[in-house]
Write a protein that holds these residues in place. Structure first.
Motif, PDB file in Angstrom:
ATOM      1  N   ALA A  48      -2.509  -8.469  -0.207  1.00  0.00           N
ATOM      2  CA  ALA A  48      -2.930  -9.823   0.132  1.00  0.00           C
ATOM      3  C   ALA A  48      -4.114 -10.289  -0.712  1.00  0.00           C
ATOM      4  O   ALA A  48      -4.303 -11.477  -0.920  1.00  0.00           O
ATOM      5  CB  ALA A  48      -3.292  -9.900   1.609  1.00  0.00           C
ATOM      6  N   ASN A  49      -4.909  -9.349  -1.231  1.00  0.00           N
ATOM      7  CA  ASN A  49      -6.069  -9.687  -2.055  1.00  0.00           C
ATOM      8  C   ASN A  49      -5.779  -9.623  -3.548  1.00  0.00           C
ATOM      9  O   ASN A  49      -6.677  -9.826  -4.360  1.00  0.00           O
ATOM     10  CB  ASN A  49      -7.235  -8.755  -1.728  1.00  0.00           C
ATOM     11  CG  ASN A  49      -7.677  -8.895  -0.292  1.00  0.00           C
ATOM     12  OD1 ASN A  49      -7.609  -9.976   0.277  1.00  0.00           O
ATOM     13  ND2 ASN A  49      -8.111  -7.803   0.307  1.00  0.00           N
ATOM     14  N   GLY A  50      -4.566  -9.295  -3.933  1.00  0.00           N
ATOM     15  CA  GLY A  50      -4.189  -9.232  -5.336  1.00  0.00           C
ATOM     16  C   GLY A  50      -4.371  -7.873  -5.978  1.00  0.00           C
ATOM     17  O   GLY A  50      -4.145  -7.719  -7.176  1.00  0.00           O
ATOM     18  N   VAL A  60      -3.474  -1.361   5.185  1.00  0.00           N
ATOM     19  CA  VAL A  60      -3.779  -1.873   6.517  1.00  0.00           C
ATOM     20  C   VAL A  60      -3.081  -3.220   6.674  1.00  0.00           C
ATOM     21  O   VAL A  60      -3.081  -4.037   5.760  1.00  0.00           O
ATOM     22  CB  VAL A  60      -5.303  -2.035   6.690  1.00  0.00           C
ATOM     23  CG1 VAL A  60      -5.634  -2.631   8.044  1.00  0.00           C
ATOM     24  CG2 VAL A  60      -6.003  -0.704   6.517  1.00  0.00           C
ATOM     25  N   VAL A  61      -2.500  -3.474   7.846  1.00  0.00           N
ATOM     26  CA  VAL A  61      -1.811  -4.728   8.139  1.00  0.00           C
ATOM     27  C   VAL A  61      -2.859  -5.820   8.378  1.00  0.00           C
ATOM     28  O   VAL A  61      -3.824  -5.612   9.111  1.00  0.00           O
ATOM     29  CB  VAL A  61      -0.903  -4.572   9.377  1.00  0.00           C
ATOM     30  CG1 VAL A  61      -0.226  -5.879   9.730  1.00  0.00           C
ATOM     31  CG2 VAL A  61       0.136  -3.488   9.133  1.00  0.00           C
ATOM     32  N   GLU A 107       2.541  -8.767   0.836  1.00  0.00           N
ATOM     33  CA  GLU A 107       1.593  -9.863   1.046  1.00  0.00           C
ATOM     34  C   GLU A 107       0.928  -9.807   2.422  1.00  0.00           C
ATOM     35  O   GLU A 107      -0.068 -10.496   2.665  1.00  0.00           O
ATOM     36  CB  GLU A 107       2.282 -11.207   0.859  1.00  0.00           C
ATOM     37  CG  GLU A 107       3.405 -11.451   1.842  1.00  0.00           C
ATOM     38  CD  GLU A 107       4.337 -12.566   1.414  1.00  0.00           C
ATOM     39  OE1 GLU A 107       4.541 -13.475   2.233  1.00  0.00           O
ATOM     40  OE2 GLU A 107       4.831 -12.518   0.277  1.00  0.00           O
ATOM     41  N   PHE A 108       1.452  -8.999   3.350  1.00  0.00           N
ATOM     42  CA  PHE A 108       0.858  -8.856   4.672  1.00  0.00           C
ATOM     43  C   PHE A 108       0.054  -7.565   4.821  1.00  0.00           C
ATOM     44  O   PHE A 108      -0.286  -7.162   5.926  1.00  0.00           O
ATOM     45  CB  PHE A 108       1.945  -8.908   5.748  1.00  0.00           C
ATOM     46  CG  PHE A 108       2.721 -10.186   5.743  1.00  0.00           C
ATOM     47  CD1 PHE A 108       2.087 -11.404   5.925  1.00  0.00           C
ATOM     48  CD2 PHE A 108       4.083 -10.178   5.518  1.00  0.00           C
ATOM     49  CE1 PHE A 108       2.801 -12.593   5.905  1.00  0.00           C
ATOM     50  CE2 PHE A 108       4.804 -11.358   5.495  1.00  0.00           C
ATOM     51  CZ  PHE A 108       4.163 -12.568   5.684  1.00  0.00           C
TER      52      PHE A 108
END
Length: 113
Positions: A48-50, A60-61, A107-108
């Motif tokens: 999610a942070n790239g 981690v979700v 992405e999650f």
């Protein structure tokens, strides 16, 4: 019959051929006979942070995830160990405690420190 390469993932010499695939019985890695190096290198996933996620990482979700076809939910903050990058829309293959084997979208997820 040509020389069978050793496994790129674990280095095992017990790789065997099955149709157009090479299969490692020790780590369950599969890759096609032709262009086998290109396929392994082309698989990549970003969190999610790239940040890049690699095979064997802990993630981690970052969002509650409802499991399709079930009333179960994977809660925010759930730590998932030893993920595997696969090809497809859901590009992370893993085992979640209390749920079992599942594929998730990168992405999650975020890399655990």
């Amino acid at each position: 019959m040509g020389s069978i390469p050793s496994c790129q993932k674990c280095g095992s010499n017990y790789v065997y051929e099955d149709g157009n695939l090479y299969i490692c019985p020790e780590c369950a890695q599969e890759w096609p006979k032709e262009n086998h190096l290109e396929k392994i290198d082309s698989l990549c996933a970003s969190d999610a942070n790239g940040h890049a996620i690699n095979d064997g990482d802990t993630v981690v979700v970052v969002k509650d995830l409802k499991i399709k076809g079930s009333s179960s939910i994977i809660k925010v903050g759930t730590k998932i160990k030893n993920v595997r990058i696969v090809d497809g829309d859901h590009n992370i293959d893993c085992k979640v405690d209390g749920v079992g084997a599942i594929q998730l979208k990168s992405e999650f997820l975020r890399k655990a420190p």
